[in-house]
Structure formats: C-alpha cells, structure tokens
Design a protein around this motif. Sequence first.
Motif, short mmCIF file in Angstrom:
data_model
loop_
_atom_site.label_atom_id
_atom_site.label_comp_id
_atom_site.label_asym_id
_atom_site.label_seq_id
_atom_site.Cartn_x
_atom_site.Cartn_y
_atom_site.Cartn_z
N PRO A 87 0.83 -1.21 0.00
CA PRO A 87 0.00 0.00 0.00
C PRO A 87 0.87 1.25 0.00
CG PRO A 87 0.11 -0.92 2.20
CD PRO A 87 0.82 -1.89 1.30
N VAL A 88 0.29 2.35 -0.43
CA VAL A 88 0.95 3.65 -0.32
C VAL A 88 0.61 4.20 1.06
CG1 VAL A 88 1.11 5.97 -1.25
CG2 VAL A 88 0.77 4.03 -2.80
N GLU A 89 1.61 4.33 1.93
CA GLU A 89 1.37 4.74 3.31
C GLU A 89 2.21 5.97 3.63
OE1 GLU A 89 0.41 0.79 5.78
OE2 GLU A 89 2.18 0.62 4.51
N ARG A 90 1.58 6.97 4.27
CA ARG A 90 2.25 8.22 4.55
C ARG A 90 1.91 8.71 5.96
NH1 ARG A 90 4.50 6.50 0.87
NH2 ARG A 90 4.59 7.27 -1.28
N LEU A 91 2.81 9.52 6.50
CA LEU A 91 2.59 10.22 7.77
C LEU A 91 2.64 11.71 7.49
CD1 LEU A 91 4.71 8.48 10.58
CD2 LEU A 91 2.23 8.66 10.47
N PHE A 92 1.69 12.46 8.09
CA PHE A 92 1.67 13.92 7.93
C PHE A 92 1.39 14.57 9.29
CE2 PHE A 92 0.01 12.36 3.79
CZ PHE A 92 1.02 12.83 2.98
N GLU A 93 1.86 15.80 9.42
CA GLU A 93 1.46 16.63 10.56
C GLU A 93 0.65 17.80 10.01
OE1 GLU A 93 3.00 19.71 13.94
OE2 GLU A 93 3.66 19.70 11.87
N VAL A 94 -0.53 18.00 10.57
CA VAL A 94 -1.39 19.12 10.20
C VAL A 94 -1.91 19.76 11.48
CG1 VAL A 94 -3.41 19.89 8.92
CG2 VAL A 94 -2.07 17.96 8.06
N ASP A 95 -1.60 21.03 11.68
CA ASP A 95 -2.07 21.78 12.85
C ASP A 95 -1.74 21.06 14.15
OD1 ASP A 95 -3.09 23.73 11.20
OD2 ASP A 95 -5.10 22.86 11.14
N GLY A 96 -0.53 20.52 14.24
CA GLY A 96 -0.08 19.89 15.48
C GLY A 96 -0.57 18.47 15.69
N HIS A 97 -1.24 17.87 14.70
CA HIS A 97 -1.75 16.50 14.83
C HIS A 97 -1.11 15.61 13.77
CE1 HIS A 97 -4.89 17.50 17.76
NE2 HIS A 97 -5.10 18.60 17.05
N LEU A 98 -0.86 14.35 14.14
CA LEU A 98 -0.33 13.38 13.21
C LEU A 98 -1.47 12.66 12.49
CD1 LEU A 98 2.65 11.57 15.00
CD2 LEU A 98 2.75 13.16 13.09
#
Length: 668
Positions: A414-425
């Motif tokens: 699978p295509v798997e990613r981690l992001f941070e947006v407005d202090g949340h993962l």
Amino acid sequence: MNILKLFPAYHYTTLRCPRKIAIHETPSFIYLEQPSTTRINMAAAQHENHDRPVRPRSYQVRRYMDGFLGNIGDLQKADVLQDVILQVEGRQFPCHRLVLSAASPYFRAMFTSSMAECRQKTVVLQGLDAAAFEKILKFIYSGTLHMSLDKVQPLYQAADLLQLDYVRNACSSYMAMNVERSNCLDMYKFADVFSIDAVLKQCLPCIYKYFAKVASTEEFYGLSVNQLTEIISHDELDVREETTVWEAVVRWVQHSREDRLHHLPSILPHIRFNLLTSDDTAAILEHPLVMNISGGPELKDMILRLRTSSVKKRIGMDAEEMVLLFRSKEDDLDTRAMLCVNPRSGEYMKYTEVASVLHTVLAATVTSDNDVYMLVEESDDRLSLLQFNQQAKHVWKEKLSLHRSHPERRFGSPVERLFEVDGHLYYLAVQPTSGMVPRHKMTRPSVVLKKYQWLTDQWKDCSNPRHDELYITKAASCGGKIFLFSNTEMHRYDPRQDRWNRGTPPKSIPWPGTAVAMGTEIFCADATLSNMAVYDVEADSWRELPGWADPDRNPNLLGTFFALEGQLHVLADFNALEDDDDDDFDDLDHNDKDSNQRIYVYDRLTGTWKDSQVTLPHGPWNMGGSGLPVARIHTCLPRHDSNRWDDLRMCGYSSNVRHGFVARKPKE
C-alpha cells in the motif's frame, strides 16, 4: 471435619515447609502452611492403616478479599454505619473511621490518638481540593483511581498530605508520561516544589528542546529566579543564537520589574556572552535594564569579562537542516541505519541503531516542533509508530501500534504516509484492491485516514474521499490540508471539518512519481523528472515547470523530492559508478563505498537542475517516491553509546566530473 471440603470449587496445592512459612498462590486463593509438631497416638500407630499426621493450614481467599472491599464500597454508597463527616471546602463527606484509618497513616494518627478530631463528629480538613479528595475517597473504598491532566496536581497534593504513597506514586508516573510542550513549565514548577524527581527528569529536557517557544508564555514568567537560572545555564538549550536567551531574561524581568530587577546581576553570568557578537554585546550594555540598575559600571565590567570566557556552545547552535534517509528490508542491508545529510555542506551523520525491532521504514515526517516520527512495519497487519529523540540514549521511542486495514486483500504494497497538520499526526494509506487484471475488472483502491490523539494515545478514524480513479499514488500536506491525487483526480482533506473536497489534478503529468510541499505550493514530477508542475494550494491551479534537460544523464529509478532551506531538491539514482577500478575502493570496506545516488538542487529562475556534487555514502538508500523528511539535526551531541552513530563526516564531492567517488573517512 475436613477443611478442604469447605471449598469444593477451589483448587489447591501443598508443599512441605518445615522451617519457614510458605505462601502458595492460585487463581482462587492463597494459603499459608506453617510448621507444626504432631502428637502420635501409639494405639493408632499400631493400627494396620496408619493415619497421616494432621497439619494446620491457613487459607486466604481472593474472592473473599475482593468481595470484602466491594461490600465496604456498597456500605459507603448506601450511607450505612458511617461514623464521621469530613468537610473539605464546604463539602461534607460521610465516612467510616475504621476504613480511613486502615487506608491512611494520616487518618490513623488522627482517630487513634488524643487529638480533638478523635472525638468530633465533623472534622474540617484544610489545604485540600474537594474534587481531589472525592477521588481519594473513591480510591480508598474501591481501589480505583481516575486521573486527568487538569486534576492530577491537586490529587498529588491530597495524596501527599494524607500519606497515600500509592496514589502519590501513580500521580508522579502519570505526570512524567504526559509531559509535553504545552505543560512542561507548569509541571516543572509543581515538581520542583514537591521534589518529584521522576517528573523533573522529563520536564527539563522538554523545556530545553522548546525553549524558544515556551520562553514567551505566562508559565515562563512565573518561574522563580532559581528556576530561571537552572534552565538558562544548561548546555542542551536548543537555541540557534544566544540572543534568544538574553531576550527571554529581559521579558522575565520586565514582567515584574520592581521585584526582579535586583536579580539581574545574578542572572547575567548564566548568559554566554562569548557566543554573542560585539554588536549584540554593545546593545545589551546600552539596554535600559543594564543602564538603570544600581551598580551599572560594575555590571558592565562583569559583562566584558564574561565575553572572554570559553563557555561552549549550546546544543542548538550546531544544529543543521538535514534530509533523513532510510533503508528497507528489500535492500538486503542494515535496515537499522538512518542517514542525515546536509547537501549544502556535504556533511552527514549515520545513526546505526535506529530501532531494535525495525523492519521496513514505510514513512517518516517531521513536525513543526522538529519532532521526527517514523512508521515501521512489524508484520503484514501491524505497524508501529516511533519517535526520534536526539538527546536521549535510546534514540527511538515506540509510541504505539497501528492495525493495518484489510491486509488479506493486498495486491502489492500500500501507499502509506505520515503527515502533521495543525499539530496533529495523520496516517494515510491507499490500499490496492486489484492485482494484474484487466482494467475493466479493477476496483477502486481502499483509502484509510487516521488521526493520532495525543491525550488518549489512540488512532481515530477520519472520513474517506469519494474517488473514481483506479490509481491514486501521491499525497502531500500543505496549508493545513492533506492532498491526495493522481493525474485525473485531486482530493483535499480539511481536518477542521473532517471533510474531503475535489481539486484540480496535475493533468500535465501522466504518472506522478514524487511530490513535496514547500510553503504554499506542492511540487510534482513524473518518474524521470522530465515532466514537472507546481500547484498553488490557495488558487487551486497547476503551472508547468521545466523538467530534467540532460539527455545524457537521466535517472534510472524514481527520483524523490524534498524541500530544504527553501529550495527544491531531488534524490536520484543513476547508473553504476564509472570508476569502479578506483584505487580508493581498495582501502575501504564495501559498506563505506559511495552509492550511485546523487542530490540535485532545482534553480527555479533558470528552470534547471544543478548537481550539488554530493554522493551519498553507504548506499543505496530507500526513496519510494514520497517527499523525504527534513529536520534540524544536532551535530554535536554528548556520546552516550559509541555504536549509536558515526562521527560527523563529509560526503564525497566530484569536481568537474559527472560521476561520484568514494567518501573518505576522516583521519583519526
């Protein structure tokens, strides 16, 4: 009567113990066996069937103990047999003297001595929070303790006063586990008053790491002078310039100038004036706080003497922006390694103990607080989230596990990613649901989005996009939103509304191969970097950019974008080295040879890629097409473990040639 027949439903064991008491524990009860002397009846001894000697046994039944505590709780709820009323902040709590005395040495001394409270029907308790005392009583009568960050401090104070060690220790552990940037100063002040070492050990590193941000908060202005000097005197203060420390001191003094100005002479020696420029020092000498304080000339002389000291740099002053590279298990190399590279200076650091249980690195991200998180694969259906701590001996700390959705339906990774947006993962996964089948039989891929909740330490499911595309491969976070796209579809996720909306896809790029966000734009290119475009997230529009223009030197594998110091970079893989017969190879081990991966920098004015002349050592490094994470890495850290990372070294450079060469180790 045989005592064992009294407990027909229980199971038991026996053990001879002639010299000491033996304690045996089973799921149902505990019994104690004691040594004993046996009187032998001589007539019975002559009987054909000799009786075995009778040994006394003591039984401690778990069900009885649990039921007893439950019955006491029931009596309290029913207001039965209560013989004392405790009054806290005007609230009355009817209780049992016996129960209170058994649970707390404080109450035992109160009700079994000649104190006046021993004879009073109503006892007023001072210095306690009523809500915290209510939780204490619930624990005494039920053995259950509930905590929250907003109530843990008064709960600790109550437990400390009432000498309830278990509650106090539980509060300490809870606070230590929940130290973060938003509460580190408040917890530090509380732990300092009560000398809670376990909490202090967690608070101070957090304050050092986020000093530049926490130094402008009300909690910082509430520090005592001793607390302030303890913090600013530390080597591990993560600041880029010493002026940050001086400005924090100025704000602290001015918050209560009349009460704090006289502390300035004792604070200034903890500022490292030898790290300041002459202009910065002159500005401090002319500052009103220094000019108007009594003993000004002596203070100026002290500052000038401090400029000649040799105090070393703070840890944050040697930090550099570096791109983070990992390996996967398919590389058949050491998957525990992480390479941090500065393309501008050519310096790199190789961490050789990323994690003891590390398998495949799926994704990594760097938050706005410079926290590095990595997602690794434990098994086909389990993922693990790790946090990187540069200052700790154990570099990677496991946060929690994550269940991978629909592992049985996988047709490829699978295509798997981690992001941070407005202090949340956020965890994003695009799971293929079709294999090598005709296009008309393909089904839409499964899209999963989860949000990490810090307080509960759990993942929460988010809404999923309604998409039509069979191939959705690229994702990026920019402008407080998450973008998921192919060349025919663009989906934008708004975390504030938990909703997906449609956007404009990059139609000029047939097969998007890599994408990364920089500022308010997303850069995207195909696998060969020949087709490039930039997306304006505010205008929802794409604009084509000149791509790779060197026909004699094209990347032979998927290039990977990353943004470093405001410029677009790409990590690209080229053909094998042309100088394999270089004599320098004979002097180094195989793992010390350079790879054929190179880093290029994009010149947006000319629309061309320029070779940074950096050849990566110890390759190859996994790329995967997603944007590579970039973090501020401390290049001068105290060495806790000689095997944890290699020394700071220089990547190989090539001068006026188009191929890389070996990075030579520094001389001892």
